[in-house]
Design a protein around this motif. Structure first.
Motif, PDB file in Angstrom:
ATOM      1  N   LEU A 160     -41.264 -32.115   7.868  1.00  0.00           N
ATOM      2  CA  LEU A 160     -42.640 -31.625   7.838  1.00  0.00           C
ATOM      3  C   LEU A 160     -43.387 -32.191   9.044  1.00  0.00           C
ATOM      4  CD1 LEU A 160     -43.554 -32.053   4.055  1.00  0.00           C
ATOM      5  CD2 LEU A 160     -42.517 -30.092   5.214  1.00  0.00           C
ATOM      6  N   GLY A 161     -43.997 -31.293   9.785  1.00  0.00           N
ATOM      7  CA  GLY A 161     -44.661 -31.720  11.006  1.00  0.00           C
ATOM      8  C   GLY A 161     -46.072 -32.234  10.770  1.00  0.00           C
ATOM      9  N   CYS A 162     -46.453 -33.210  11.569  1.00  0.00           N
ATOM     10  CA  CYS A 162     -47.811 -33.751  11.530  1.00  0.00           C
ATOM     11  C   CYS A 162     -48.182 -34.204  12.938  1.00  0.00           C
ATOM     12  CB  CYS A 162     -47.887 -34.928  10.567  1.00  0.00           C
ATOM     13  SG  CYS A 162     -49.465 -35.814  10.610  1.00  0.00           S
ATOM     14  N   ASN A 163     -49.293 -33.727  13.431  1.00  0.00           N
ATOM     15  CA  ASN A 163     -49.823 -34.169  14.719  1.00  0.00           C
ATOM     16  C   ASN A 163     -51.261 -34.618  14.541  1.00  0.00           C
ATOM     17  OD1 ASN A 163     -47.653 -31.966  15.655  1.00  0.00           O
ATOM     18  ND2 ASN A 163     -47.941 -33.507  17.251  1.00  0.00           N
ATOM     19  N   TYR A 164     -51.653 -35.601  15.300  1.00  0.00           N
ATOM     20  CA  TYR A 164     -53.015 -36.095  15.200  1.00  0.00           C
ATOM     21  C   TYR A 164     -53.643 -36.089  16.590  1.00  0.00           C
ATOM     22  CZ  TYR A 164     -51.020 -40.374  17.067  1.00  0.00           C
ATOM     23  OH  TYR A 164     -50.378 -41.269  17.864  1.00  0.00           O
TER      24      TYR A 164
ATOM     25  N   LYS B 158     -47.254 -27.554   1.112  1.00  0.00           N
ATOM     26  CA  LYS B 158     -46.598 -27.422  -0.190  1.00  0.00           C
ATOM     27  C   LYS B 158     -45.102 -27.274   0.022  1.00  0.00           C
ATOM     28  CE  LYS B 158     -50.232 -25.436  -3.040  1.00  0.00           C
ATOM     29  NZ  LYS B 158     -50.646 -24.323  -3.904  1.00  0.00           N
ATOM     30  N   LEU B 159     -44.361 -28.085  -0.665  1.00  0.00           N
ATOM     31  CA  LEU B 159     -42.901 -27.985  -0.616  1.00  0.00           C
ATOM     32  C   LEU B 159     -42.409 -27.487  -1.964  1.00  0.00           C
ATOM     33  CD1 LEU B 159     -40.080 -28.512   0.614  1.00  0.00           C
ATOM     34  CD2 LEU B 159     -40.240 -30.839  -0.305  1.00  0.00           C
TER      35      LEU B 159
ATOM     36  N   HIS C 224     -47.863 -24.504   6.016  1.00  0.00           N
ATOM     37  CA  HIS C 224     -48.657 -24.481   4.795  1.00  0.00           C
ATOM     38  C   HIS C 224     -47.758 -24.552   3.569  1.00  0.00           C
ATOM     39  CE1 HIS C 224     -51.836 -23.584   2.025  1.00  0.00           C
ATOM     40  NE2 HIS C 224     -51.227 -22.484   1.618  1.00  0.00           N
ATOM     41  N   HIS C 225     -46.631 -23.819   3.624  1.00  0.00           N
ATOM     42  CA  HIS C 225     -45.726 -23.781   2.469  1.00  0.00           C
ATOM     43  C   HIS C 225     -44.296 -23.717   2.982  1.00  0.00           C
ATOM     44  CE1 HIS C 225     -44.754 -21.801  -1.706  1.00  0.00           C
ATOM     45  NE2 HIS C 225     -44.243 -23.008  -1.572  1.00  0.00           N
ATOM     46  N   VAL C 226     -43.492 -24.636   2.514  1.00  0.00           N
ATOM     47  CA  VAL C 226     -42.084 -24.682   2.891  1.00  0.00           C
ATOM     48  C   VAL C 226     -41.243 -24.506   1.633  1.00  0.00           C
ATOM     49  CG1 VAL C 226     -40.250 -26.166   3.806  1.00  0.00           C
ATOM     50  CG2 VAL C 226     -42.515 -26.170   4.882  1.00  0.00           C
TER      51      VAL C 226
ATOM     52  N   THR D 174     -40.397 -31.245  -5.165  1.00  0.00           N
ATOM     53  CA  THR D 174     -41.432 -30.213  -5.152  1.00  0.00           C
ATOM     54  C   THR D 174     -42.797 -30.853  -5.350  1.00  0.00           C
ATOM     55  OG1 THR D 174     -39.954 -28.496  -5.980  1.00  0.00           O
ATOM     56  CG2 THR D 174     -42.306 -28.193  -6.372  1.00  0.00           C
ATOM     57  N   ALA D 175     -43.676 -30.669  -4.378  1.00  0.00           N
ATOM     58  CA  ALA D 175     -44.965 -31.361  -4.377  1.00  0.00           C
ATOM     59  C   ALA D 175     -45.763 -30.878  -3.183  1.00  0.00           C
ATOM     60  CB  ALA D 175     -44.758 -32.869  -4.293  1.00  0.00           C
TER      61      ALA D 175
END
Lengths: 111, 115
Positions: free
Chosen positions: B21-25, B110-111, B9-11, B86-87
């Protein structure tokens, strides 16, 4: 080149009041148009999409409605706002290769 | 129904640190994959996309993502982050020929990059 604009950028409305957010796309014809909502902690949720004038599909049941009176115009409306309608609303259109391009967004706060 | 999961959620990172940043579908067929970025006060912008071909995709501002079909993943990476990174970052998937090519988004990560 294609551009997309939506307004107003920010809006504070009382509960029970109506809503109208407008979006227009330039530089393309007969685009697929979308309304998304970004609520805190929930990511982006597709609300409506339209493949042509007068053609609206709703993805989730809600207090909102959408209309497409012209080819490049997409309007998000409500007759009576709820507190839960607060959020960040994004208009978007689909370009080549299934790529979605977004407008600047509209912050709605219902008080 | 298809879904997209973003694990963090926040890094929070320091400048020059590496980012992933991980993403799985969840969809067993062919997909198109995207990463979007939303800088503070700005609108969502396309960072990079994968349709087919080389599974390592390079995007703007030094970002890249790798599509690993066997893991249903499309992780975003950058070797050395900057404060300007940052974004909030959103992973998204669409199924070619699916319902109007609609995007399914993850909840975002959020980074925050400390100078």
């Amino acid at each position: 080149s294609q551009t997309i604009h939506q307004w107003p950028a920010t809006l504070v409305q009382p509960v029970g009041s109506p809503l109208s957010l407008e979006c227009t796309v330039e530089g393309t014809s007969n685009p697929n148009l979308y309304w998304y909502r970004q609520a805190a902690g929930r990511g982006l949720q597709l609300l409506f999409y339209s493949v042509g004038i007068g053609q609206i599909s709703s993805e989730v049941p809600q207090n909102l409605s959408a209309s497409r009176p012209q080819d490049r115009q997409f309007i998000l409306s409500s007759k009576k706002l709820l507190l839960s309608d607060s959020g960040f609303y994004l208009c978007a259109w689909k370009g080549t290769g299934n790529t979605i391009y977004f407008g600047e967004g509209s912050w709605l706060t219902v008080v | 129904a298809q879904s997209v999961s973003q694990h963090n959620h926040h890094v929070i990172l320091s400048e020059a640190a590496s980012l992933e940043l991980g993403c799985n579908y969840s969809y067993g067929g062919t997909v198109n994959l995207f990463w979007y970025v939303q800088y503070p006060g700005q609108h969502l912008q396309l960072l990079l996309k994968y349709f087919s071909g080389d599974p390592l995709v390079k995007g703007i501002k030094g970002f890249e993502a790798e599509f690993i079909k066997s893991k249903f993943s499309f992780n975003l990476r950058k070797p050395s982050v900057q404060w300007s990174d940052t974004a909030e970052y959103f992973c998204a998937v669409t199924v070619p020929g699916g319902s109007q090519g609609n995007l399914i988004f993850g909840k975002g990560t959020k980074l925050s990059v400390k100078p």
